[in-house]
Design an enzyme around this catalytic site. Sequence first.
Site, short mmCIF file in Angstrom:
data_model
loop_
_atom_site.label_atom_id
_atom_site.label_comp_id
_atom_site.label_asym_id
_atom_site.label_seq_id
_atom_site.Cartn_x
_atom_site.Cartn_y
_atom_site.Cartn_z
NE ARG A 1 -3.71 1.97 2.67
CZ ARG A 1 -5.05 1.88 2.40
NH1 ARG A 1 -5.29 0.83 1.66
NH2 ARG A 1 -5.66 3.04 2.45
CE1 TYR A 2 -0.35 3.65 3.78
CE2 TYR A 2 0.59 1.84 5.05
CZ TYR A 2 -0.69 2.82 4.83
OH TYR A 2 -1.60 2.94 5.65
CG HIS B 1 27.78 -18.75 3.44
ND1 HIS B 1 28.23 -17.51 3.34
CD2 HIS B 1 28.14 -19.07 4.96
CE1 HIS B 1 28.81 -17.13 4.32
NE2 HIS B 1 28.66 -17.87 5.44
CG HIS C 1 -1.91 20.47 34.61
ND1 HIS C 1 -1.01 19.49 34.30
CD2 HIS C 1 -1.31 21.64 34.66
CE1 HIS C 1 0.00 19.80 35.40
NE2 HIS C 1 -0.06 21.18 35.15
CB SER D 1 -17.23 9.68 7.98
OG SER D 1 -18.06 8.67 8.45
CE LYS E 1 -15.99 12.02 11.67
NZ LYS E 1 -15.74 10.76 12.47
CG ASN F 1 -2.98 7.18 8.58
OD1 ASN F 1 -3.46 6.49 9.18
ND2 ASN F 1 -3.21 7.18 7.34
NE ARG G 1 28.77 -13.37 13.51
CZ ARG G 1 27.73 -12.77 13.24
NH1 ARG G 1 26.73 -12.10 14.15
NH2 ARG G 1 27.22 -12.77 12.13
CB SER H 1 22.58 -12.80 10.97
OG SER H 1 22.26 -13.02 9.59
CB THR H 2 17.29 -12.76 11.86
OG1 THR H 2 15.88 -12.86 11.19
CG2 THR H 2 17.36 -12.66 13.17
#
Length: 493
Positions: free
Chosen positions: A33-34, A115, A201, A325, A331, A339, A365, A370-371
Site C-alpha cells: 500500500r505504501y 551461504h 493540564h 467518513s 467529516k 496514521n 559471535r 543477522s536476522t
Amino acid sequence: MHVPETTVNTSVPARVSLAEVTPPIALGPLDGRYRSAVAPLVDHLSEAALNRERLVVEVEWLITLCNGAGGVPGPVVPGAPRLTDEEISYLRAIPATFGADEIAELKEIERETVHDVKAVEYFIKRRIAAAPEHIPGTGLPAASELVHFACTSEDINNLSYALMVAGAVREVWLPAAAALADQLAGMAREHKAVPMLSRTHGQPATPTTMGKELAVLAHRLRRQLRRVEGAEFLGKINGATGTFGAHTVAVPGADWPSVSRAFVEGLGLTWNPLTTQIESHDWQAEVYADVARFNRILHNLATDVWTYISLGFFTQIPVAGATGSSTMPHKVNPIRFENAEANLEISCSLLDTLSATLVTSRLQRDLTDSTTQRNIGPAFGHSILAIDNVSRGLTALAVNAPLMAEDLDQNWEILGEPVQSAMRAAAVAGVPGMDNPYERLKDLTRGQRVDADRMREFVAGLGLPDDAAARLAELSPAAYTGLAEHLVDEYLG
C-alpha cells in the site's frame, strides 16, 4: 461422542492462492500500500542493496590488496598483480551494474552455496574469469584468490551494513526529516504573531502564539537532526575474531592494522580497531536511538496538531473527491496525523529492539544480529511514511485565528498571573496595599470565569502605580503573549 458429518458446500468456488500470484503480492504494507512513499529506501536497505554493498566491499578489498590504499603501498600481498585503471573500472562496474538479472544470478548461486556471502564471492570470481573477454591481456584472473582474502563473512557484512545505513540516513531519511522541520519552521514564522490560549493540564493558561508553539517543536526536531548528522558509522576488517590471525600467517610482512584502517576509512567509514568476530554495532544503537527520539518528538507534534484540530484552532482544507467518513459526509478526519502516530510507534518499537539486541553478542559471535539487521529497512520505512504523512497533513491546515481570538476573550481570568506579578513587583518597590497578591487573585479567579469589566474593575481598585495600572488596563488575553513573537525571530534560526 458422535461427530456429525461435514457437509461441503460445492457451490462455493475454490479460492485463488494469493501466495502463488505473480508478480508476488507484498506481505507488508511498506512494499504494498505504501510503496511509493518508502521506495527510495530500497536502494539502501533492501536485500538486493545489501548484496550490492557486499560486492562493493569485496571489490574494493581486492583492489586494496593489489594496489594498496590511503598511503599503504601495494601490492599488500606479494605477487599480486598491480591493477590498471581499466581493470579497476571493470571491477567497480560489478556492483554498479548489479540489476535484475544479476540479482537472479546471485540468488541461483546462493541456492548452491546455502551461504549468502560465499555466493557473492563466487559471483565476483565469475566476472574475473570473464575479464579477458573484455580486457585483452588482463592479469585479473591471477588475482581471483584474493577475493575474500583472510575475511570472515562479518568483515564483509559489517561494512556493507554501515554503508547501507549511512546511505539511507544521509540520502533519504535526513533530507525528508530536515524538509519537514523546515516546513514546520516556516509555519512557525508565518503564525508567530497569532495569539492562542495555552492549555496546561488541559486547562486555560497563559497565552502564547501558534507560531511560537510550532517553533518549539521545530527547534526540538532540528536538535535531533544535528545529532543524527554527526553520527559515526563504524567498520572493521580484521578476521574471524578480530586478531588479524589469518592475515599475519599468510602475509607476515604487512602492516595489517594500517591496511585495515586505510581500507575502512577509504569507504567513508570510521575504523574500529578492537572487535570480536563482529563489529560491535554500538554505533547502530546510537543512530537508532536518535532517530527514535526524533520520531517521538514528531509523535508529540502529531498529537498536538490533532488536538488543535479538535479545538478548531486548525481547520483542514478538504481534498476534492476525498471521503472523511463512509457514513458522515461532513467529516474531514485528521487521518494524516493519526496514521503518522501509528507508524511512528511501529518505527520506534523496531528501532528500540534493534538498539537493544545489536549491542549484545555471546562471546565472540552469535547470529542474533543477522536476522535483526534485516529489519532496519522497516524501521526506517515506517519513520519515512510518518514524515510523509505529517508533511502532507501540515500542508492541508489553515489557522482559525477568529476562533482563537474568541477563545482568548472568554478567559480573562488568565490575567490573574500578570496582575499578581505586577502587585509583587510593586510591593518590593514599597507600594502599600500590595499584600497577599497571589491569594487575592486566587480568590478572584480560581474556578470561575472573569470577564473584561470585572478584571479591569479589580485592577483599578488595587492602588498600583500609574504606569503599572495603565499597562494592566490596556492588557487583554490576546495581547498577553510576552516575547513569543521575538523568540521565534531570534532563536528559531
